[in-house]
Design a protein around this motif. Structure first.
Motif, PDB file in Angstrom:
ATOM      1  N   UNK A 249      49.441  32.387  33.110  1.00 59.97           N
ATOM      2  CA  UNK A 249      49.656  31.645  33.947  1.00 59.97           C
ATOM      3  C   UNK A 249      49.474  33.229  35.427  1.00 59.97           C
ATOM      4  N   UNK A 250      48.611  33.895  35.287  1.00 60.65           N
ATOM      5  CA  UNK A 250      48.159  35.135  36.148  1.00 60.65           C
ATOM      6  C   UNK A 250      46.756  34.513  36.943  1.00 60.65           C
ATOM      7  N   UNK A 251      46.726  33.949  35.826  1.00 62.74           N
ATOM      8  CA  UNK A 251      44.784  33.384  35.946  1.00 62.74           C
ATOM      9  C   UNK A 251      44.762  32.153  37.161  1.00 62.74           C
ATOM     10  N   UNK A 252      45.363  31.178  36.089  1.00 64.38           N
ATOM     11  CA  UNK A 252      46.562  30.272  36.952  1.00 64.38           C
ATOM     12  C   UNK A 252      46.933  30.071  38.418  1.00 64.38           C
ATOM     13  N   UNK A 253      47.595  31.905  38.744  1.00 64.87           N
ATOM     14  CA  UNK A 253      47.851  31.929  40.366  1.00 64.87           C
ATOM     15  C   UNK A 253      47.188  32.210  40.644  1.00 64.87           C
ATOM     16  N   UNK A 254      45.558  33.523  40.056  1.00 67.32           N
ATOM     17  CA  UNK A 254      44.753  33.773  40.946  1.00 67.32           C
ATOM     18  C   UNK A 254      44.339  32.592  41.267  1.00 67.32           C
ATOM     19  N   UNK A 255      43.930  32.121  40.896  1.00 70.31           N
ATOM     20  CA  UNK A 255      42.675  30.513  41.238  1.00 70.31           C
ATOM     21  C   UNK A 255      43.035  29.825  42.145  1.00 70.31           C
ATOM     22  N   UNK A 256      44.401  29.835  42.125  1.00 66.45           N
ATOM     23  CA  UNK A 256      44.733  28.421  43.295  1.00 66.45           C
ATOM     24  C   UNK A 256      44.957  29.678  45.108  1.00 66.45           C
ATOM     25  N   UNK A 257      45.460  31.165  44.189  1.00 67.65           N
ATOM     26  CA  UNK A 257      45.459  31.903  45.610  1.00 67.65           C
ATOM     27  C   UNK A 257      43.990  31.828  45.945  1.00 67.65           C
ATOM     28  N   UNK A 258      42.793  31.906  45.408  1.00 71.62           N
ATOM     29  CA  UNK A 258      42.116  31.607  45.974  1.00 71.62           C
ATOM     30  C   UNK A 258      41.255  30.441  46.667  1.00 71.62           C
ATOM     31  N   UNK A 259      41.906  29.331  45.693  1.00 72.60           N
ATOM     32  CA  UNK A 259      41.440  28.413  46.556  1.00 72.60           C
ATOM     33  C   UNK A 259      42.267  27.808  47.378  1.00 72.60           C
ATOM     34  N   UNK A 260      42.830  28.569  47.624  1.00 72.68           N
ATOM     35  CA  UNK A 260      43.759  28.251  48.851  1.00 72.68           C
ATOM     36  C   UNK A 260      43.248  29.177  50.358  1.00 72.68           C
ATOM     37  N   UNK A 261      42.553  30.116  50.216  1.00 71.91           N
ATOM     38  CA  UNK A 261      42.395  31.352  51.466  1.00 71.91           C
ATOM     39  C   UNK A 261      40.898  30.809  51.527  1.00 71.91           C
ATOM     40  N   UNK A 262      39.776  29.723  50.631  1.00 73.31           N
ATOM     41  CA  UNK A 262      38.710  29.454  50.588  1.00 73.31           C
ATOM     42  C   UNK A 262      38.518  28.392  51.432  1.00 73.31           C
ATOM     43  N   UNK A 263      39.869  27.375  51.371  1.00 70.13           N
ATOM     44  CA  UNK A 263      40.328  26.756  52.572  1.00 70.13           C
ATOM     45  C   UNK A 263      40.439  27.097  53.413  1.00 70.13           C
ATOM     46  N   UNK A 264      40.829  27.853  53.455  1.00 69.27           N
ATOM     47  CA  UNK A 264      40.572  28.576  55.023  1.00 69.27           C
ATOM     48  C   UNK A 264      40.088  29.333  55.483  1.00 69.27           C
ATOM     49  N   UNK A 265      38.838  29.441  54.974  1.00 69.86           N
ATOM     50  CA  UNK A 265      38.103  30.215  55.645  1.00 69.86           C
ATOM     51  C   UNK A 265      37.573  29.535  57.102  1.00 69.86           C
ATOM     52  N   UNK A 266      37.273  28.460  57.747  1.00 68.67           N
ATOM     53  CA  UNK A 266      37.241  28.331  58.596  1.00 68.67           C
ATOM     54  C   UNK A 266      37.840  28.385  59.740  1.00 68.67           C
TER      55      UNK A 266
END
Length: 275
Positions: A249-266
């Motif tokens: 559960x923690x790995x899935x949550x961290x991966x989703x947060x990192x993906x969302x952050x990367x999508x907002x990089x620009x």
């Protein structure tokens, strides 16, 4: 052998940790709301078990008990913040008093135990702090908003604390168990439900809990063994995930947060001042 100070030792994980430590020959300063809950252990282990009444929502009492524990036992090697409160309801359903109890127990109580112990740990040249969090300190589940509030808060506090006290030879480890069959799970506090949430994820989780359809595979004995073992790891691990569900559960949550952050990089970089 070490000397441990543990809050919330009458039942559940705290009780099992106390029993295992005593059986191994360690000394335990155990705090409980009802000291008679440990009479059986006190009768068997005598001076190896130091017991004090403590309500962790009472800051003055925390300071008094910690002061007495160090005065009576001398060096205390490990501080374990285990006492906890779990409020299980949708955010709108909780009473003001329940919210205050959740925050006072899990955040303020934990912080004040640590603050009271730090001068002694510094003076003796080091020690370890184990802070009980949960998988819910890194991920979230409907109906646990206030519980998550406290676990996310105390994790942020402890992660910062670890950086501050590492040069003083004080290690901090955040313990993140998944679901375990302990009395703590049965002690979750509820609030009157609102019909508006019946057909929401909050209602779904409620029904699943009532039906017992959540698999609980955490082995409390193995979890406690890993907690004991981690104090001998150097440097202290900042976090200790315990249970397959906690890891997943923690790995899935961290991966989703990192993906969302990367999508907002620009967007993030575009909002930076240009030289």
């Amino acid at each position: 052998m070490k000397t441990w100070f543990i809050t919330g030792t009458s039942t559940g994980l705290g009780r099992i940790l106390t029993e295992k430590l005593l059986a191994l020959g360690h000394t335990v300063a155990a705090t409980v709301r009802k000291p008679e809950a440990l009479d059986d252990l006190k009768g068997h282990y005598g001076k190896k078990l130091w017991v004090a009444k403590l309500d962790v929502t009472d800051t003055s009492q925390i300071k008094d008990v910690v002061n007495r524990a160090f005065a009576d036992l001398g060096q205390i090697d490990v501080i374990v913040n285990n006492a906890g409160y779990a409020l299980f309801c949708a955010a709108e359903e909780a009473s003001d008093e329940q919210i205050e109890q959740q925050i006072d127990t899990n955040i303020t109580g934990s912080i004040q135990v640590i603050r009271s112990a730090l001068p002694y740990l510094r003076a003796q040249g080091g020690g370890r702090i184990l802070q009980l969090s949960s998988a819910g300190g890194q991920t979230t589940y409907p109906n646990f908003s206030y519980y998550h509030l406290t676990k996310w808060a105390v994790e942020g506090f402890c992660e910062t604390l670890a950086k501050e006290v590492a040069p003083l030879n004080i290690g901090v480890t955040i313990i993140e168990p998944g679901a375990h069959k302990t009395s703590f799970a049965n002690a979750m506090v509820t609030a009157p439900t609102m019909e508006a949430y019946d057909k929401t994820p909050a209602g779904d989780v409620r029904r699943a809990v009532e039906a017992g359809s959540f698999p609980i595979k955490g082995d409390v004995n193995k979890t406690v063994q890993e907690m004991i073992a981690c104090v001998d790891i150097s440097p202290a691990p900042l976090r200790l995930a315990l249970g397959g569900d906690a890891y997943r559960d923690m790995r899935a949550a961290l991966a989703a947060r990192l993906e969302a952050l990367d999508n907002q990089k620009e967007v993030a970089m575009a909002s930076e001042l240009k030289e």
